[in-house]
Design a protein around this motif. Structure first.
Motif, PDB file in Angstrom:
ATOM      1  N   LEU A 227      44.780  27.292 -11.214  1.00 21.87           N
ATOM      2  CA  LEU A 227      46.152  27.813 -11.239  1.00 21.87           C
ATOM      3  C   LEU A 227      46.696  27.912 -12.656  1.00 21.87           C
ATOM      4  CD1 LEU A 227      47.682  25.891  -8.191  1.00 21.87           C
ATOM      5  CD2 LEU A 227      46.947  28.273  -8.258  1.00 21.87           C
ATOM      6  N   ASP A 228      46.066  27.225 -13.604  1.00 23.12           N
ATOM      7  CA  ASP A 228      46.464  27.300 -15.012  1.00 23.12           C
ATOM      8  C   ASP A 228      45.576  28.242 -15.816  1.00 23.12           C
ATOM      9  OD1 ASP A 228      48.545  25.460 -14.704  1.00 23.12           O
ATOM     10  OD2 ASP A 228      47.192  23.760 -14.949  1.00 23.12           O
TER      11      ASP A 228
ATOM     12  N   LYS B 223      44.155  33.167 -11.033  1.00 23.30           N
ATOM     13  CA  LYS B 223      45.325  32.476 -10.479  1.00 23.30           C
ATOM     14  C   LYS B 223      45.608  32.949  -9.061  1.00 23.30           C
ATOM     15  CE  LYS B 223      47.962  31.801 -14.796  1.00 23.30           C
ATOM     16  NZ  LYS B 223      48.418  30.411 -14.683  1.00 23.30           N
TER      17      LYS B 223
ATOM     18  N   LYS C 277      52.004  22.082  -9.207  1.00 22.06           N
ATOM     19  CA  LYS C 277      51.452  23.320  -9.770  1.00 22.06           C
ATOM     20  C   LYS C 277      52.032  24.543  -9.076  1.00 22.06           C
ATOM     21  CE  LYS C 277      48.441  21.614 -12.743  1.00 22.06           C
ATOM     22  NZ  LYS C 277      48.510  21.880 -14.185  1.00 22.06           N
TER      23      LYS C 277
ATOM     24  N   LEU D 250      54.618  27.604 -10.536  1.00 23.40           N
ATOM     25  CA  LEU D 250      54.325  29.039 -10.434  1.00 23.40           C
ATOM     26  C   LEU D 250      55.430  29.778  -9.698  1.00 23.40           C
ATOM     27  CD1 LEU D 250      50.500  28.926  -9.609  1.00 23.40           C
ATOM     28  CD2 LEU D 250      51.540  29.769 -11.714  1.00 23.40           C
TER      29      LEU D 250
ATOM     30  N   TYR E 101      53.433  38.346 -11.878  1.00 18.90           N
ATOM     31  CA  TYR E 101      53.117  37.167 -11.073  1.00 18.90           C
ATOM     32  C   TYR E 101      53.584  37.321  -9.634  1.00 18.90           C
ATOM     33  CZ  TYR E 101      51.373  34.119 -14.772  1.00 18.90           C
ATOM     34  OH  TYR E 101      50.613  33.552 -15.754  1.00 18.90           O
TER      35      TYR E 101
ATOM     36  N   ILE F  46      50.896  35.880  -7.045  1.00 18.63           N
ATOM     37  CA  ILE F  46      50.699  34.433  -7.084  1.00 18.63           C
ATOM     38  C   ILE F  46      51.954  33.712  -6.615  1.00 18.63           C
ATOM     39  CG2 ILE F  46      51.353  34.308  -9.517  1.00 18.63           C
ATOM     40  CD1 ILE F  46      48.892  32.065  -7.567  1.00 18.63           C
ATOM     41  N   ARG F  47      53.136  34.247  -6.900  1.00 18.60           N
ATOM     42  CA  ARG F  47      54.359  33.614  -6.397  1.00 18.60           C
ATOM     43  C   ARG F  47      54.428  33.692  -4.879  1.00 18.60           C
ATOM     44  NH1 ARG F  47      57.005  35.533 -11.236  1.00 18.60           N
ATOM     45  NH2 ARG F  47      57.579  37.485 -10.213  1.00 18.60           N
TER      46      ARG F  47
END
Length: 834
Positions: free
Chosen positions: A219-220, A227, A255, A259, A267, A270-271
């Motif tokens: 995730l980083d 991600k 984490k 995000l 993003y 991923i959000r």
């Protein structure tokens, strides 16, 4: 090994048309977008000619085929599904690694043509096993192509089981756990697992592969696609409740929360996946608290139609939660933009406001602004849609927006939306910060007003929210100031009020009337409001006593009209008929009211004795009597609840014994007998302290009237409460001084010479702990323990227990050391049959 040549089908003629040179690259079925990707740039032409030379020899072309024939065949093989079998054959372990690499890359490219191309590849049994074996290759291109082919194949639901049975999950997990892995291989492997995690029965395999910590680290990752894939896998794993515990243990909540709260461009996916995972974890109460601690609040999605009833003023100006308006210096915006800039306005005026008030104003203005422009419940430009009207959908918002949104929903007309918002307020009130945030945002005033609502379900939800908020002393005071006492009393008076609502109502009233909270508020005010920099240690006790006396004198006068005879009668009726958990709360509330003589008079007139009898009768557990033989044995939880109710009733009785008008109406011997039975029962030991205290007070008040009772109260208390409590203190305390005080007190009791006391020590399991104290203690602790054990050794029935506790070697060591206690140890050793 089965020859793969048998899997190759005869070549149909003519060859099918060429697939697109740049086909769509398949993404997981739940992903809303597609991505174009050019196949890897590798020098294929030379390899194709060499491979096809061998292929044409097998097909009868012979080694002497002309270069023109080979070139023509090269063009046709790369374009037709009829030659898929050839490339599947080239995946065999007996082929050259370079040939296998060429074959897997070609199949990967071909699979990008869509479902038909994937079906063509999957018609050959054993193909997936060969592809999975290539994940161990040292070639980065080979691993990428193998993982990419598995990604495309797993996008088809029909083939996921076959891929899982080939061991692909384990191989991909092992590949991803390598310290050095190319970004391309990582991406393809993660997307393949994303597809596989859609299938519920395959999720345990992914969890068991020890990949979760690695997914959290992904995730980083710098690559946005990595991600997204890692977040997608975690979101799918969260759909299975059995995975929640291990996911939380590896630190997935912080984490994903970071995000979700991030505002970076690109993003969106991923959000969305982070929100999906966190909403699933929110279904567990404990994990929901952890998510709220990360600054997110779960908010119900009520639909745009519910907000149509909200009509904010066309021109508004920001105000403080208490209604005080901020001085305006310009014309306000019709869309609330002036409220969004309230921070700048306040700074210009040099106003000093708490940060909580500022956050409440800004959050409220933002939510009202969204309502005005019709953008409420929209994310990334798209409205949140419920799959069905009956489905309760939620979203997660940063706490400032979440608190403001919930307060906004509480002001709507839709009752179902109000109910959901009230329960969400209760869920979010997990700490002082959140409770104070709701207070500053104006939630308390709206909730108190909703206590008058005509629908029972609304009142239940609102009481639940106020119950959680009232845990804070400051918020509890605000609840009372907003006028909650009257509607709460009305709820309590109503005989049709459900038990759940009664419990919440009594809880709130108990906190409002609690003098201990009132004393604590005084100290909070001195520190928080700045009237004193700190409480003066020299005068604090006087101030506290004066405040408490003022509280005890003033509060009953102002609340006398509210707490009348009707309310006390209702409470006593609940004490007689309610469950033990409700009885505990009712008895505690009545205990507070018993501080004031008028209320005690009302309790006596309303028949408080019958309520106390009902509680004490439940507290008699496992006592050898004929009337209890046919009763079902209570569970551990029931015993715990009964013990708490009995303790609360004993405190109430102890308080009532201070008033002569109550003492003149009771039969003290009846209560002594009841409490003695409770003292001998199996209720938890910690709940017997007030029972013992009440027995002692009954004897001191009515000593002469208890002559017909054939036992001594003090002796009963020592046997069934004091001695077990001291043994428990020796067993559980971590403080040496605490153990020392307990054993010295126990020695004083045993020195009275009563064999019943010694028997009580043995029955409570004290022998083992006394031997341990002799071994670990020093000085008077050893001496007291030896004295107690010597008294116990006078009864031969205790000898086996003393020996099995390991006393003999300990005593011999003390004797040989010739320490101060050696003679006492020798006397004890001589009494034992060794």
């Amino acid at each position: 090994m089965l020859a793969l040549s048998s899997l190759i089908l005869p070549l149909p003629l003519p060859l099918p048309p060429l697939p697109p040179s740049k086909p769509f690259f398949l993404t997981p079925p739940h992903s809303p977008h597609l991505r174009l990707r050019r196949p890897p740039d590798v020098p294929l032409l030379r390899r194709r000619r060499r491979l096809l030379a061998g292929a044409t020899a097998d097909d009868g072309g012979g080694a002497g085929s002309s270069p023109q024939d080979i070139e023509q065949l090269s063009r046709t093989v790369t374009s037709g599904e009829a030659y898929i079998g050839l490339f599947v054959r080239m995946l065999g372990l007996d082929n050259d690694p370079l040939d296998r690499e060429h074959a897997i890359i070609t199949l990967w490219q071909y699979s990008q043509g869509g479902r038909k191309c994937i079906d063509d590849i999957m018609q050959f049994p054993g193909c997936i096993n060969l592809v999975t074996s290539l994940l161990k290759s040292e070639s980065c291109s080979t691993c990428e192509a193998a993982a990419g082919l598995l990604r495309n194949v797993t996008s088809v639901k029909l083939y996921r089981d076959a891929v899982a049975e080939s061991g692909a999950i384990e191989e991909i997990s092992s590949l991803l756990c390598q310290s050095s892995i190319a970004p391309e291989v990582k991406e393809q492997g993660l997307f393949a697992l994303w597809n596989l995690s859609v299938d519920e029965k395959l999720r345990p395999k992914i969890v068991e592969s020890d990949l979760l910590p690695k997914l959290v680290r992904f995730l980083d990752d710098e690559e946005i696609k990595v991600k997204e894939a890692a977040g997608g896998i975690l979101a799918n794993l969260a759909l299975s409740h059995a995975n929640h515990g291990i996911m939380v243990e590896v630190g997935v909540i912080p984490k994903l929360a970071d995000l979700l709260k991030g505002k970076q461009e690109g993003y969106k996916v991923i959000r969305k996946e982070a929100k999906t995972a966190l909403l699933e974890l929110c279904k567990d109460e404990y994990y929901r608290i952890l998510i709220i601690e990360e600054g997110l609040v779960r908010v119900p999605v009520v639909g745009s139609a519910a907000y149509k009833a909200f009509k904010p003023s066309t021109h508004s100006w920001p105000s403080l939660p208490d209604g005080t308006e901020i001085q305006r210096n310009s014309r306000p915006s019709r869309y609330g933009a002036s409220e969004l800039l309230v921070g700048l306005n306040i700074e210009e005026k040099n106003l000093k406001l708490e940060e909580a008030k500022m956050n409440a104003i800004v959050g409220r203005s933002q939510q009202q602004f969204l309502v005005r422009i019709g953008a409420i419940e929209m994310e990334d430009g798209e409205k949140i849609q419920n799959e069905s009207p009956q489905k309760e959908q939620y979203t997660l918002l940063p706490w400032i927006d979440g608190v403001a949104r919930l307060v906004l929903i509480l002001g709507l007309e839709d009752t179902s939306a109000i109910i959901r918002a009230a329960y969400s307020v209760a869920d979010a009130s997990v700490n002082e910060h959140m409770r104070n945030s709701f207070k500053e945002a104006g939630a308390v005033r709206q909730l108190v007003q909703l206590l008058h609502h005509d629908r029972l379900t609304v009142r239940e939800a609102v009481a639940h929210a106020l119950d959680k908020l009232s845990i804070s002393n400051i918020v509890c005071r605000t609840i009372e100031a907003e006028g909650a006492l009257e509607p709460l009393i009305n709820i309590l008076k109503d005989p049709s009020t459900p038990v759940a609502l009664l419990e919440k109502t009594i809880d709130i009233l108990s906190r409002i009337f609690d003098t201990g909270n009132g004393l604590k508020r005084m100290f909070d005010d001195k520190v928080v409001n700045g009237t004193e920099g700190k409480v003066n240690s020299a005068n604090s006790s006087d101030d506290a006593g004066g405040f408490l006396q003022t509280l005890l004198k003033q509060e009953p006068m102002t609340r006398m009209e509210i707490i009348g005879f009707g309310i006390i009668s209702r409470l006593i009726d609940l004490l007689r008929k309610a469950s033990p958990s409700v009885q505990t709360k009712v008895a505690s509330f009545l205990e507070y009211l018993a501080n004031f003589e008028p209320h005690t008079t009302s309790m006596t007139a309303a028949g408080i004795e019958s309520g106390l009898d009902a509680v004490f009768q439940k507290g008699v557990l496992n006592v050898e009597e004929d009337d209890t033989e046919n009763q079902p044995e209570p569970t551990i939880v029931e015993i715990e609840e009964i013990g708490l109710a009995t303790s609360a009733a004993a405190r109430l009785l102890t308080k009532l014994l201070n008033f002569d008008q109550f003492n003149r109406t009771i039969d003290p011997a009846k209560y002594v007998i009841q409490l003695r039975k409770i003292l001998k029962s199996d209720i938890p030991l910690r709940t017997k302290d007030w029972v013992a205290a009440c027995l002692v007070k009954l004897e001191s008040k009515f000593g002469s009237a208890l002559n017909n009772v054939n036992f001594t109260v003090d002796k009963e208390v020592i046997i069934y409460e004091t001695i077990p409590r001291l043994i428990e203190q020796i067993r559980t305390s971590f403080s040496y001084e605490s153990k020392r005080a307990a054993v010295l007190e126990l020695k004083r009791i045993i020195s009275g010479g009563s064999m019943e006391f010694a028997k009580a020590v043995a029955n409570a399991g004290g022998i083992f702990h006394l031997v341990k104290l002799i071994e670990e203690g020093k000085g008077d602790v050893i001496e007291s323990s030896l004295a107690i054990l010597y008294n116990l050794s006078m009864d031969a029935e205790n000898h086996p227990a003393i020996i099995s506790a390991g006393a003999v070697p300990v005593l011999k060591r003390i004797i040989l050391s010739e320490g101060p206690q050696w003679t006492r140890a020798l006397h004890l050793l001589r009494t034992l049959p060794i």
